[in-house]
Enzyme design. Structure first.
Site, short mmCIF file in Angstrom:
data_model
loop_
_atom_site.label_atom_id
_atom_site.label_comp_id
_atom_site.label_asym_id
_atom_site.label_seq_id
_atom_site.Cartn_x
_atom_site.Cartn_y
_atom_site.Cartn_z
N ASP A 94 3.17 -4.36 8.07
CA ASP A 94 1.96 -3.57 7.91
C ASP A 94 0.78 -4.54 8.02
O ASP A 94 0.47 -5.28 7.09
CB ASP A 94 2.00 -2.88 6.54
CG ASP A 94 0.68 -2.24 6.16
OD1 ASP A 94 -0.30 -2.39 6.91
OD2 ASP A 94 0.63 -1.60 5.09
N HIS A 108 0.87 -1.19 0.00
CA HIS A 108 0.00 0.00 0.00
C HIS A 108 0.91 1.24 0.00
O HIS A 108 2.02 1.19 0.53
CB HIS A 108 -0.85 -0.05 1.28
CG HIS A 108 -1.88 1.02 1.41
ND1 HIS A 108 -1.58 2.30 1.81
CD2 HIS A 108 -3.23 1.00 1.22
CE1 HIS A 108 -2.70 3.02 1.87
NE2 HIS A 108 -3.72 2.26 1.52
N GLN A 127 -4.44 -5.08 6.91
CA GLN A 127 -5.44 -6.02 6.37
C GLN A 127 -5.41 -7.37 7.06
O GLN A 127 -6.13 -8.28 6.67
CB GLN A 127 -5.21 -6.22 4.85
CG GLN A 127 -5.42 -4.98 4.02
CD GLN A 127 -6.87 -4.49 4.02
OE1 GLN A 127 -7.81 -5.25 4.27
NE2 GLN A 127 -7.06 -3.21 3.76
N CYS A 138 -4.85 2.50 -3.57
CA CYS A 138 -3.62 3.05 -2.98
C CYS A 138 -2.46 2.08 -3.13
O CYS A 138 -1.62 1.93 -2.23
CB CYS A 138 -3.81 3.43 -1.51
SG CYS A 138 -5.08 4.65 -1.26
N LYS A 155 -10.27 -0.82 10.66
CA LYS A 155 -10.36 -2.03 9.85
C LYS A 155 -10.63 -3.26 10.73
O LYS A 155 -10.73 -4.38 10.25
CB LYS A 155 -9.08 -2.23 9.05
CG LYS A 155 -8.88 -1.13 7.99
CD LYS A 155 -7.67 -1.41 7.14
CE LYS A 155 -7.13 -0.19 6.43
NZ LYS A 155 -7.96 0.28 5.32
N1 7TS Z 1 -1.65 -0.61 4.67
C1 7TS Z 1 -2.57 -1.40 4.12
C2 7TS Z 1 -2.21 -2.80 3.71
C3 7TS Z 1 -3.87 -0.91 3.94
O1 7TS Z 1 -4.79 -1.71 3.39
C4 7TS Z 1 -4.19 0.41 4.33
C5 7TS Z 1 -5.54 1.01 4.08
C6 7TS Z 1 -3.19 1.17 4.95
C7 7TS Z 1 -1.93 0.63 5.09
C8 7TS Z 1 -3.45 2.53 5.47
O2 7TS Z 1 -4.30 2.47 6.58
P1 7TS Z 1 -4.88 3.80 7.22
O3 7TS Z 1 -5.88 3.31 8.22
O4 7TS Z 1 -3.76 4.52 7.83
O5 7TS Z 1 -5.52 4.56 6.10
N2 7TS Z 1 -6.22 0.41 3.01
C9 7TS Z 1 -7.33 0.87 2.41
C10 7TS Z 1 -7.95 0.16 1.39
O6 7TS Z 1 -7.59 -0.91 0.98
N3 7TS Z 1 -9.02 0.84 0.98
O7 7TS Z 1 -9.09 1.98 1.69
C11 7TS Z 1 -8.05 2.00 2.57
#
Ligand code: 7TS
Length: 416
Positions: A210, A133, A213, A374, A236
């Site tokens: 990370d 990501h 997910q 992303c 999430k």
């Molecule tokens: N890393 C992964 C693997 C992610 O899926 C996401 C967000 C992030 C980092 C960033 O997380 P945040 O909470 O700091 O925004 N992924 C997604 C997605 O798949 N669709 O919207 C956000």
């Protein structure tokens, strides 16, 4: 529902009862029952989380760590209790290893700026993979620019799989840090993190996983994994937005300078010199997202009370059902066919732009994400501008997936 789903469905898991705990799942969207298949972007909240936040707002709100008055003490106790819950949830050694941040993104930026930046020399390397990501790419690019270090990217194959040997081969004497996703948000690939961490450790390379997910789909034991840092987001895993966790090994966190300066993170300030607070406060400058952290604590309680083995089996069955059903749609291609996947299926449909597909599915009350997720380098790899992605939670049903398939068929006919 077809036989594949019937065979795989765990008998003990009462999805209908579980769904009743998530108020939003009862609503209609465009006159149809909501089929929420965008859990990878953000999962919905159960009553337990909504009530915990509501109770805090109604009865206990005050700033934390700074009042002798009752409300401040109550708010502090609730906030710090959430830290203990998270510590137990991920099996960290100490509550000092749990840093509350804004989310996965902030957690990774914290490590890039506070751990990597002071350490990196020109010619040093940071190793990531091709399926990350942007949150696990850009902070490393920034710190490489700041220090003269080099970003090295391990390849993926046509299935969207990351091979242990290919990554290990890129671990060099100059590699200072290895960062990768536990589960890919664009493809659903589960990475061989345990082996990768072990390989990095054997070479003295610090590791960051990370877990954005992963936390909602698998049990997490950071000590067993052996990683140095692990990042995830509350929203999430059925908690509020605007809060997340950086787990860090205490010894490493101790050695790192603070990231942001301000209130909370100090012991004493004079214009000549400031001394810093200990862990975890050293990394929590300013008034934090108090209600969000309390909501995250409630989400952890909710997950702990769940039969997580049954939930996981249900999610696996959903993924298998979705894969089987979508494969039967002419012109549909699943992007990301790794042997081990979790939680989601990304796909494209010949003749239908993913954005149009998402719009048509929304008319049916079906929420999927469309776009580059992303993860633009992943889209480049597959030479696609975008995909549609259905991502699952334990409250999803086989019927919702069948509705997704029917919606895709409808879109195909419209664009035929
Ligand atoms: N890393 C992964 C693997 C992610 O899926 C996401 C967000 C992030 C980092 C960033 O997380 P945040 O909470 O700091 O925004 N992924 C997604 C997605 O798949 N669709 O919207 C956000």
């Amino acid at each position: 529902m077809n036989n594949i789903a019937l065979a795989a469905r765990p008998p003990s898991f009462d999805v209908a009862a579980l769904r009743r705990q998530f108020p939003v799942l009862a609503r209609l969207v465009r006159g149809k029952p909501l089929a929420y298949l965008d859990n990878g972007a953000s999962a919905q909240r159960p009553n337990a989380v909504i009530s915990a936040v509501d109770d805090y707002e109604r009865h206990h709100h005050a700033n934390i760590h700074r009042g002798v008055h009752t409300l401040s003490q109550e708010a502090t106790a609730l906030y710090e209790a959430a830290r203990d819950k998270v510590m137990e949830f991920i099996h960290a050694r100490s509550r000092n290893e749990i840093i509350f941040v804004r989310g996965t993104t902030e957690a990774i930026n914290l490590v890039a700026q506070s751990y990597a930046r002071p350490l990196l020399q020109p010619g040093d390397e940071i190793l990531i993979t091709h399926l990350e990501h942007h949150a696990n790419i850009v902070p490393w690019q920034m710190v490489c620019e700041q220090t003269g270090a080099t970003l090295v990217v391990a390849p993926i194959d046509a299935h969207g799989e990351v091979h242990f040997d290919a990554v290990a081969a890129l671990m060099s004497p100059r590699t200072r840090l290895f960062a990768c996703a536990h589960v890919s948000n664009a493809l659903g690939t589960v990475l061989p993190v345990r082996r990768l961490i072990a390989a990095a450790k054997a070479r003295g390379i610090v590791t960051l996983i990370d877990g954005a997910q992963a936390v909602s789909h698998m049990d997490l034991d950071v000590q067993e994994l052996g990683c140095d840092f692990y990042a995830f987001s509350s929203h999430k895993m059925y908690g509020p937005t605007g809060v997340g966790v950086l787990y860090g090994r205490e010894q490493l966190l101790e050695s790192m300078p603070p990231w942001q300066g301000g209130g909370e993170m100090i012991l004493a300030v004079t214009f000549a010199k400031t001394t810093y607070n200990g862990l975890p406060n050293k990394f929590e400058a300013g008034t934090p997202n108090i209600s969000g952290v309390i909501g995250l604590g409630a989400a952890v309680d909710f997950l702990q009370a769940l039969d997580r083995d049954a939930a996981r089996a249900h999610e696996t069955a959903l993924l298998e059902h979705a894969t089987a059903v979508l494969r039967q749609i002419p012109g549909l291609r699943i992007i990301g066919t790794a042997a081990e996947k979790a939680g989601l299926v990304s796909f494209v449909v010949g003749g239908v732009h993913p954005h149009d597909l998402g719009t048509i599915l929304d008319e049916d009350g079906i929420a999927v994400r469309t776009g580059h997720h992303c993860a633009m380098p992943v889209m480049d790899f597959f030479a696609l501008p975008a995909t549609a992605r259905a991502s699952f939670a334990f409250y999803n049903t086989f019927e919702e997936i069948d509705r997704l398939a029917a919606g895709i068929e409808r879109a195909r006919k419209i664009f035929a």
